[in-house]
Design an enzyme around this catalytic site. Structure first.
Site, PDB file in Angstrom:
ATOM      1  CG  HIS A 311      -2.822 -28.346  -1.356  1.00 43.41           C
ATOM      2  ND1 HIS A 311      -2.966 -27.121  -0.761  1.00 43.41           N
ATOM      3  CD2 HIS A 311      -3.310 -28.232  -2.615  1.00 43.41           C
ATOM      4  CE1 HIS A 311      -3.531 -26.298  -1.630  1.00 43.41           C
ATOM      5  NE2 HIS A 311      -3.747 -26.944  -2.769  1.00 43.41           N
ATOM      6  CG  ASP A 368      -4.934 -31.953  -9.564  1.00 42.33           C
ATOM      7  OD1 ASP A 368      -6.014 -31.695 -10.098  1.00 42.33           O
ATOM      8  OD2 ASP A 368      -4.066 -31.103  -9.313  1.00 42.33           O
TER       9      ASP A 368
HETATM   10  N1  CMC Z   1       5.522 -37.051  -2.736  1.00 40.81           N
HETATM   11  C1  CMC Z   1       6.551 -37.265  -1.862  1.00 40.81           C
HETATM   12  N2  CMC Z   1       7.013 -36.344  -1.008  1.00 40.81           N
HETATM   13  C2  CMC Z   1       6.421 -35.148  -1.024  1.00 40.81           C
HETATM   14  C3  CMC Z   1       5.346 -34.845  -1.893  1.00 40.81           C
HETATM   15  C4  CMC Z   1       4.895 -35.865  -2.763  1.00 40.81           C
HETATM   16  N3  CMC Z   1       3.886 -35.624  -3.612  1.00 40.81           N
HETATM   17  N4  CMC Z   1       4.958 -33.565  -1.696  1.00 40.81           N
HETATM   18  C5  CMC Z   1       5.755 -33.076  -0.729  1.00 40.81           C
HETATM   19  N5  CMC Z   1       6.636 -34.028  -0.321  1.00 40.81           N
HETATM   20  C6  CMC Z   1       7.630 -33.902   0.766  1.00 40.81           C
HETATM   21  C7  CMC Z   1       8.818 -33.059   0.346  1.00 40.81           C
HETATM   22  O1  CMC Z   1       9.835 -33.847  -0.210  1.00 40.81           O
HETATM   23  C8  CMC Z   1       9.199 -32.416   1.643  1.00 40.81           C
HETATM   24  O2  CMC Z   1       9.875 -33.361   2.419  1.00 40.81           O
HETATM   25  P1  CMC Z   1      11.064 -32.902   3.430  1.00 40.81           P
HETATM   26  O3  CMC Z   1      10.401 -32.011   4.438  1.00 40.81           O
HETATM   27  O4  CMC Z   1      11.601 -34.172   4.004  1.00 40.81           O
HETATM   28  O5  CMC Z   1      12.070 -32.178   2.578  1.00 40.81           O
HETATM   29  C9  CMC Z   1       7.858 -32.158   2.333  1.00 40.81           C
HETATM   30  O6  CMC Z   1       6.978 -33.172   1.818  1.00 40.81           O
HETATM   31  C10 CMC Z   1       7.259 -30.780   2.069  1.00 40.81           C
HETATM   32  O7  CMC Z   1       7.214 -30.585   0.659  1.00 40.81           O
HETATM   33  P2  CMC Z   1       7.346 -29.175  -0.060  1.00 40.81           P
HETATM   34  O8  CMC Z   1       7.780 -29.387  -1.474  1.00 40.81           O
HETATM   35  O9  CMC Z   1       8.192 -28.275   0.778  1.00 40.81           O
HETATM   36  O10 CMC Z   1       5.839 -28.667   0.001  1.00 40.81           O
HETATM   37  P3  CMC Z   1       5.217 -27.490  -0.852  1.00 40.81           P
HETATM   38  O11 CMC Z   1       4.138 -26.932  -0.040  1.00 40.81           O
HETATM   39  O12 CMC Z   1       6.281 -26.565  -1.340  1.00 40.81           O
HETATM   40  O13 CMC Z   1       4.650 -28.261  -2.148  1.00 40.81           O
HETATM   41  C11 CMC Z   1       3.213 -29.390  -3.641  1.00 40.81           C
HETATM   42  C12 CMC Z   1       3.335 -28.578  -2.338  1.00 40.81           C
HETATM   43  C13 CMC Z   1       1.732 -29.574  -3.979  1.00 40.81           C
HETATM   44  C14 CMC Z   1       3.900 -28.649  -4.800  1.00 40.81           C
HETATM   45  C15 CMC Z   1       3.906 -30.763  -3.406  1.00 40.81           C
HETATM   46  O14 CMC Z   1       3.253 -31.467  -2.359  1.00 40.81           O
HETATM   47  C16 CMC Z   1       3.948 -31.609  -4.672  1.00 40.81           C
HETATM   48  O15 CMC Z   1       4.889 -31.462  -5.475  1.00 40.81           O
HETATM   49  N6  CMC Z   1       2.918 -32.526  -4.884  1.00 40.81           N
HETATM   50  C17 CMC Z   1       2.840 -33.288  -6.092  1.00 40.81           C
HETATM   51  C18 CMC Z   1       2.233 -32.428  -7.193  1.00 40.81           C
HETATM   52  C19 CMC Z   1       0.748 -32.208  -7.006  1.00 40.81           C
HETATM   53  O16 CMC Z   1      -0.018 -33.139  -6.763  1.00 40.81           O
HETATM   54  N7  CMC Z   1       0.314 -30.943  -7.179  1.00 40.81           N
HETATM   55  C20 CMC Z   1      -1.115 -30.574  -7.143  1.00 40.81           C
HETATM   56  C21 CMC Z   1      -1.480 -29.634  -6.032  1.00 40.81           C
HETATM   57  S1  CMC Z   1      -3.268 -29.579  -5.820  1.00 40.81           S
HETATM   58  C22 CMC Z   1      -3.838 -28.792  -7.233  1.00 40.81           C
HETATM   59  C23 CMC Z   1      -3.624 -27.338  -7.200  1.00 40.81           C
HETATM   60  O17 CMC Z   1      -4.260 -26.666  -6.358  1.00 40.81           O
HETATM   61  O18 CMC Z   1      -2.838 -26.860  -8.044  1.00 40.81           O
END
Ligand code: CMC
Length: 433
Positions: A311, A368
């Protein structure tokens, strides 16, 4: 809204040897913010923050999140207390008005919502225009937006009364629209709202009743549905809420703004994650395949992510996930359902949350991760999950839209950019290219 943030200090920024003072503003809880509203005028520089990771877009008094502590408050009340002790309509009143209702305030509110649950008969023709196999989120986006054609009042931006009518209408009609999306998809006749049922009970009946048989709302399912509504109702300035505020900042019709928020919610990085999470758990299928998927999630050359994990704000725990996990066990237990997917989910949570990769990055199950399991136990197909999220979040969206319009500092939202395209050049006629 009465503005309450106050200046607590000054930050000094030095650009090319010249110093500029910028006010530090603080609200009632959470990190302070550096007020850069005059930065461009003073310095000729913009701030650069793609994805808004360090940018407050607004002052707000609705929802507070402390990502480090795993805390989520609606108007100061803890989400867990609200989910366990309140009802979705009571929480809706709280989000909109700022205080819990008295008994008589609640009765008036409930009565008002109840009296707006029916759709104009012509809305049906919008559904008839869809293919039967259209994604229900496509139907919801289109038909919520279509309500703007039925209810347009220029005074919603200036008059409290017009705004209140819009708020009550959308909260009342969104379950009817969401249920219609489901019924249209499965080819069953539209079930009209029944106003002596609860908000959740009425929605369940509109989804699952058929004309050929009597339908009784199961109280276990009704309570679980209501909890899911509460947990998803608001989440401060997330992508879809910011979209609603941005659309609304131009003075657009409120139903059109909610359609914009619905579109934004649809994506798998946001509200679409519950559908994606359940599909992933089903694909993993058995506990012995979990290591393979964990390895893929950690592999930077593989685009696969553990859906329902991580998140932007919560880095220790998602408090909604805690309630959802408990609700999943309650619902499956009380309905006597054994679901192999739950076993995979619990084992995946155990393994992933003890692995260094996930711990280091603060990646934990989000709301989720479990919601898909409980929603399928309630009888919903996966492509309805995001629709249910949108139904619940509509109350948050419209509360935030209302707050924005009442904020005297509100201006049209207009981010800037750092341009890196071609520099000025002369047009070349086609025969000379
Ligand atoms: N699985 C594996 N690695 C992950 C994941 C994951 N689900 N989420 C983040 N990472 C890693 C990412 O690769 C990155 O690694 P590094 O620093 O080595 O490059 C690090 O963690 C930070 O990730 P980010 O993409 O920069 O983080 P963000 O804040 O931009 O993204 C997120 C947040 C929710 C989009 C992401 O965690 C994700 O894609 N999760 C899966 C989708 C999901 O479950 N979304 C629902 C969110 S909760 C409901 C809502 O409120 O909408």
């Amino acid at each position: 809204m009465e503005n309450k943030i106050t200046q607590t200090g000054t930050a000094t920024m030095t650009i090319d040897g010249k110093s500029y003072d910028l006010p530090i503003m603080k609200g009632s809880m959470g990190a302070p913010g550096i007020d850069v509203r005059t930065l461009y005028k003073q310095t000729g520089h913009f701030t650069f923050d793609p994805g808004f990771t360090s940018t407050c877009s607004t002052e707000s008094q609705i929802t507070f999140i402390d990502g480090g502590e795993g805390q989520l408050l609606y108007r100061g009340y803890d989400i867990e207390q609200l989910a366990e002790q309140s009802t979705s309509l009571e929480v809706a009143y709280l989000l909109i008005n700022g205080e819990l209702p008295t008994k008589s305030e609640f009765e008036t509110f409930e009565n008002t919502i109840t009296n707006h649950t029916m759709l104009h008969d012509k809305v049906e023709s919008f559904f008839q225009g869809y293919r039967r196999d259209s994604h229900p989120m496509s139907m919801l986006c289109g038909t919520v937006g279509a309500l703007s054609g039925f209810y347009h009042d220029d005074q919603h931006t200036t008059e409290d009364e017009a705004r209140n009518v819009a708020i009550h209408r959308i909260i009342a009609k969104i379950p009817t629209l969401a249920a219609r999306c489901y019924k249209y998809r499965v080819g069953q006749p539209h079930v009209y709202p029944q106003n002596d049922l609860s908000y959740a009970g009425n929605f369940l009946r509109m989804c699952f009743a058929v004309p050929a048989e009597p339908y009784e709302v199961n109280p276990i399912i009704e309570r679980a549905m209501d909890k899911i509504f509460i947990l998803h109702m608001d989440h401060e300035q997330n992508a879809s809420t910011s979209t609603v505020r941005l659309a609304g900042s131009s003075g657009a019709n409120p139903y059109a703004c909610i359609a914009a928020g619905t579109a934004c919610l649809w994506g798998p990085s946001h509200g679409g994650a519950n559908e994606a999470a359940l599909n992933m758990l089903k694909e993993i299928g058995t506990v012995d395949r979990i290591p393979e998927y964990i390895a893929r999630a950690k592999d930077k050359n593989d685009p696969f992510r553990l859906m329902g994990f991580g998140h932007r704000v919560y880095k220790a725990t998602d408090p909604r996930a805690k309630v959802m996990r408990r609700t999943t066990h309650e619902v499956l237990g009380e309905l006597g359902i054994t679901n192999p997917v739950l076993e995979v989910a619990m084992e995946l949570e155990k393994i992933a949350t003890s692995e260094e990769y996930f711990v280091k990055r603060g990646l934990y199950p989000n709301v989720d991760f479990y919601s898909g399991i409980v929603l399928s136990a309630l009888g919903f197909p996966t492509d309805m999950f995001t629709v249910l999220f949108a139904l619940a979040r509509t109350t948050g969206w419209i509360s935030q839209w209302n707050e924005m319009l009442e904020d005297p500092t509100q201006r049209i939202g207009r981010p800037r950019q750092l341009y890196s395209g071609a520099t000025t050049r002369d047009f070349v006629p086609m025969d000379k290219r």
